[in-house]
Scaffold this motif. Structure first.
Motif, PDB file in Angstrom:
ATOM      1  N   ALA A   9       1.141 -53.256  79.628  1.00 26.42           N
ATOM      2  CA  ALA A   9       0.531 -52.785  80.875  1.00 26.42           C
ATOM      3  C   ALA A   9       0.982 -53.643  82.057  1.00 26.42           C
ATOM      4  N   LEU A  10       1.031 -54.937  81.866  1.00 23.17           N
ATOM      5  CA  LEU A  10       1.464 -55.824  82.938  1.00 23.17           C
ATOM      6  C   LEU A  10       2.942 -55.592  83.267  1.00 23.17           C
ATOM      7  N   ALA A  11       3.762 -55.368  82.247  1.00 22.83           N
ATOM      8  CA  ALA A  11       5.179 -55.064  82.483  1.00 22.83           C
ATOM      9  C   ALA A  11       5.325 -53.761  83.258  1.00 22.83           C
ATOM     10  N   ALA A  12       4.522 -52.756  82.924  1.00 19.95           N
ATOM     11  CA  ALA A  12       4.572 -51.476  83.643  1.00 19.95           C
ATOM     12  C   ALA A  12       4.173 -51.672  85.102  1.00 19.95           C
ATOM     13  N   TYR A  13       3.176 -52.492  85.332  1.00 17.28           N
ATOM     14  CA  TYR A  13       2.755 -52.800  86.702  1.00 17.28           C
ATOM     15  C   TYR A  13       3.903 -53.455  87.467  1.00 17.28           C
ATOM     16  N   HIS A  14       4.564 -54.414  86.854  1.00 16.01           N
ATOM     17  CA  HIS A  14       5.675 -55.101  87.517  1.00 16.01           C
ATOM     18  C   HIS A  14       6.811 -54.134  87.833  1.00 16.01           C
ATOM     19  N   ARG A  15       7.102 -53.230  86.918  1.00 11.74           N
ATOM     20  CA  ARG A  15       8.150 -52.238  87.182  1.00 11.74           C
ATOM     21  C   ARG A  15       7.738 -51.327  88.341  1.00 11.74           C
ATOM     22  N   ALA A  16       6.477 -50.928  88.369  1.00  9.79           N
ATOM     23  CA  ALA A  16       5.996 -50.013  89.401  1.00  9.79           C
ATOM     24  C   ALA A  16       5.998 -50.655  90.784  1.00  9.79           C
ATOM     25  N   THR A  17       5.809 -51.954  90.867  1.00 11.37           N
ATOM     26  CA  THR A  17       5.720 -52.617  92.174  1.00 11.37           C
ATOM     27  C   THR A  17       7.000 -53.361  92.554  1.00 11.37           C
ATOM     28  N   ARG A  18       8.024 -53.250  91.745  1.00 14.32           N
ATOM     29  CA  ARG A  18       9.271 -53.985  91.988  1.00 14.32           C
ATOM     30  C   ARG A  18       9.829 -53.722  93.386  1.00 14.32           C
ATOM     31  N   ALA A  19       9.753 -52.498  93.857  1.00 21.57           N
ATOM     32  CA  ALA A  19      10.336 -52.151  95.144  1.00 21.57           C
ATOM     33  C   ALA A  19       9.334 -52.251  96.294  1.00 21.57           C
ATOM     34  N   PHE A  20       8.159 -52.776  96.031  1.00 25.45           N
ATOM     35  CA  PHE A  20       7.141 -52.885  97.074  1.00 25.45           C
ATOM     36  C   PHE A  20       7.664 -53.722  98.223  1.00 25.45           C
ATOM     37  N   ASP A  21       7.539 -53.177  99.408  1.00 27.14           N
ATOM     38  CA  ASP A  21       7.950 -53.887 100.614  1.00 27.14           C
ATOM     39  C   ASP A  21       6.723 -53.961 101.513  1.00 27.14           C
TER      40      ASP A  21
END
Length: 93
Positions: A9-21
């Motif tokens: 779940a934490l890895a999925a969160y990191h993937r989902a927010t990777r492009a957050f600007d």
């Protein structure tokens, strides 16, 4: 099984927010900034000295000094800015 599920779940969160600007104009705080760590340490050092063994106090001071030496302001400020929650548990996800 629970730990593995939490990790996924934490890895999925990191993937989902990777492009957050983050939006422009807001000075987002950097909680891991060595200067902030030093300021916090300085504020509570005398209280910690009263309860920690001297070796622990020396160890912590050495770690803070190593962070300051390894990440001077110019280097630290050039690092990518990331969203870090720092308190991972189901109620915060």
């Amino acid at each position: 099984a629970q730990l593995a599920s939490a990790g996924r779940a934490l890895a999925a969160y990191h993937r989902a927010t990777r492009a957050f600007d983050p939006p422009p104009g807001k000075a987002w705080p950097r909680y891991q900034d060595p200067a902030r760590i030093r300021a916090g340490w300085d504020a509570m050092r005398s209280d910690l000295a009263a309860v920690l063994p001297p070796g622990d106090l020396t160890f912590l001071e050495a770690r803070i000094a190593a962070l300051e030496a390894g990440y001077p302001d110019s280097l630290y400020d050039a690092l990518p800015r990331l969203v870090v929650h720092g308190d991972y548990h189901p109620g915060n996800v």
